[in-house]
Design a protein around this motif. Sequence first.
Motif, PDB file in Angstrom:
ATOM      1  N   GLU A 174      10.731  68.706  67.176  1.00 17.08           N
ATOM      2  CA  GLU A 174      11.447  68.683  65.899  1.00 17.08           C
ATOM      3  C   GLU A 174      10.480  68.809  64.729  1.00 17.08           C
TER       4      GLU A 174
ATOM      5  N   SER B 199      16.804  70.208  64.657  1.00 17.82           N
ATOM      6  CA  SER B 199      16.402  69.874  66.025  1.00 17.82           C
ATOM      7  C   SER B 199      15.179  70.720  66.383  1.00 17.82           C
ATOM      8  N   ALA B 200      14.738  70.582  67.620  1.00 17.70           N
ATOM      9  CA  ALA B 200      13.689  71.461  68.150  1.00 17.70           C
ATOM     10  C   ALA B 200      14.346  72.727  68.671  1.00 17.70           C
TER      11      ALA B 200
ATOM     12  N   THR C  47      12.053  70.787  73.824  1.00 14.42           N
ATOM     13  CA  THR C  47      11.916  69.364  74.199  1.00 14.42           C
ATOM     14  C   THR C  47      11.645  69.215  75.701  1.00 14.42           C
TER      15      THR C  47
ATOM     16  N   ARG D 153      18.165  61.164  73.830  1.00 17.10           N
ATOM     17  CA  ARG D 153      18.267  62.632  73.832  1.00 17.10           C
ATOM     18  C   ARG D 153      19.466  63.088  72.996  1.00 17.10           C
ATOM     19  N   GLY D 154      19.289  64.194  72.316  1.00 17.93           N
ATOM     20  CA  GLY D 154      20.347  64.703  71.438  1.00 17.93           C
ATOM     21  C   GLY D 154      20.381  63.948  70.113  1.00 17.93           C
ATOM     22  N   GLY D 155      19.330  63.162  69.847  1.00 18.30           N
ATOM     23  CA  GLY D 155      19.351  62.219  68.733  1.00 18.30           C
ATOM     24  C   GLY D 155      19.225  62.801  67.334  1.00 18.30           C
ATOM     25  N   SER D 156      19.038  64.095  67.185  1.00 18.52           N
ATOM     26  CA  SER D 156      18.989  64.651  65.815  1.00 18.52           C
ATOM     27  C   SER D 156      20.317  64.456  65.098  1.00 18.52           C
ATOM     28  N   ASP D 157      21.400  64.400  65.865  1.00 18.22           N
ATOM     29  CA  ASP D 157      22.712  64.091  65.274  1.00 18.22           C
ATOM     30  C   ASP D 157      22.670  62.729  64.576  1.00 18.22           C
TER      31      ASP D 157
ATOM     32  N   LYS E 103      14.625  74.421  76.781  1.00 19.43           N
ATOM     33  CA  LYS E 103      14.483  73.844  75.439  1.00 19.43           C
ATOM     34  C   LYS E 103      13.038  73.426  75.208  1.00 19.43           C
TER      35      LYS E 103
ATOM     36  N   PHE F   6      15.728  63.420  65.271  1.00 16.49           N
ATOM     37  CA  PHE F   6      15.390  62.860  66.590  1.00 16.49           C
ATOM     38  C   PHE F   6      14.435  61.675  66.594  1.00 16.49           C
TER      39      PHE F   6
HETATM   40  N1  ASP Z   1      15.501  67.921  70.850  1.00 12.60           N
HETATM   41  C1  ASP Z   1      16.074  66.688  71.284  1.00 12.60           C
HETATM   42  C2  ASP Z   1      16.774  66.894  72.614  1.00 12.60           C
HETATM   43  O1  ASP Z   1      16.766  67.984  73.170  1.00 12.60           O
HETATM   44  C3  ASP Z   1      16.979  66.073  70.258  1.00 12.60           C
HETATM   45  C4  ASP Z   1      18.094  66.941  69.744  1.00 12.60           C
HETATM   46  O2  ASP Z   1      18.128  68.137  69.980  1.00 12.60           O
HETATM   47  O3  ASP Z   1      18.972  66.412  69.035  1.00 12.60           O
HETATM   48  O4  ASP Z   1      17.343  65.966  73.124  1.00 12.60           O
END
Ligand code: ASP
Length: 448
Positions: free
Chosen positions: A120, A37-38, A50, A196-200, A48, A182
């Motif tokens: 990222e 992730s970032a 992002t 958002r949160g898409g690195s998963d 963050k 991501f």
């Molecule tokens: N950096 C992105 C976010 O904050 C994606 C991630 O962390 O998975 O949403």
Amino acid sequence: MKKVVKFGGSSVASADQIKKIFDIVQMDPARKFVIVSAPGKRTPDDTKVTDLLIAYYKAYQSGKSVRDTQDAIVARYAEISEELALDSAVMREIAYHIHELATLDKTDTFTYDTFLAAGENNCAKLVAAFFAQSGLDTRYVSPKDAGILVSEEPGNARLLPESYEAINYLNELPETLIIPGFFGVTKKDAICTFSRGGSDISGSIIAAGVKADLYENFTDVDGIFAVNPKIIPHPQPIDEVTFREMRELAYSGFSVLHDEALVPALRAKIPIVIKNTNNPTHPGTRIVVEHTKNVTPVVGIASDGGFSTLNLSKYLLNREVGFGRKMLSAFEELGVRFEHMPTGIDDISIIIRDVFLGKENERAILNKLAETLHPDVLNFEHQLSIVMLVGEGMRAHIGVTARAAKALSDSRVNIKMLSQGASEYAIMFVVKSVDEEKAVQALYHAFF
Ligand code: ASP
């Protein structure tokens, strides 16, 4: 054994965290595919990267000075790079890329995504440089080179299925691969991010593509608990949960893993394990296709607020053919999705998340339904929560609902609606939001 490992924002938030992830990767040669992730928050009130990139984009779009946000972003990477004693060329390249964003076409649909993806992308370059400097044979691979082709849906990309063949090619590369999470690229070569949160999601896609044996998702908790620790202090940890159970829990409030991340791994039958970068020897929580041991009827209890219901009653409703279709078409016409639809003989309720509703939509729905269906009762009810009791084991147990209902009644919680799907791995209770915590506490004490 082949593993894909994904490190979330807190695992790459500082030089110390990046040293930890190096140790984790180096300790196990099966960890060949690393998604990052970032840099996230170092402390609860930190920002963050992002989110800094979002502020940078907004300043750029509105013609304001971008100096402060550019400096803040570059400073985050520079601090990490200095502490890791990286070659200054690495940081020069990162700073160049961050500044270069402010030359992109403001009218391009994918410019926002290109800003966000820089978090990222630069992090992966920095991590790759550190791993290489520390003696590991490492290679940075961009999502484009990894074969992650996505739909043209800015901020909400979906993987194009033909990507998997290209991703499988990563198996041919001998090094430990560091891939930014991501985002992917469209067929026209534009950068497009997942939500958002898409690195998963990226981690799960790579795991499916390379046909990994395990997808390890490293975060900052020792796995998931049977209930939200903010409601019950020190709750029971869950060591194993199925994909179906996880989906139910994630839907109603468990936010450890992006819910879209379950799909690629599930389809490829790859188990996921949630682990803690700060406590890597802890076994964490395994998400599996089928339970490997005997389970209790309930594995977890989730809850979420922000729901409303539309309640409709009409005498002899059950005799009117096409009633349900007409009712739902009022929602469809406005693009409003619904979540559940409990029914009685003469009444139907539709449960909707408030974020998809709003005063205008409500008025339009009420008018349309009054006009087309002539109901006896028609109203919206707000400030509702759902509480979900989840466990595949409940299928083999009699009396789970009875036990739950008794616990709720003993705590003086009124159940407004109740539903259990035919698959029998979750029971949903709708309660007033003021009763949500009380309901979760009552159910936890009844089942754990
Ligand atoms: N950096 C992105 C976010 O904050 C994606 C991630 O962390 O998975 O949403």
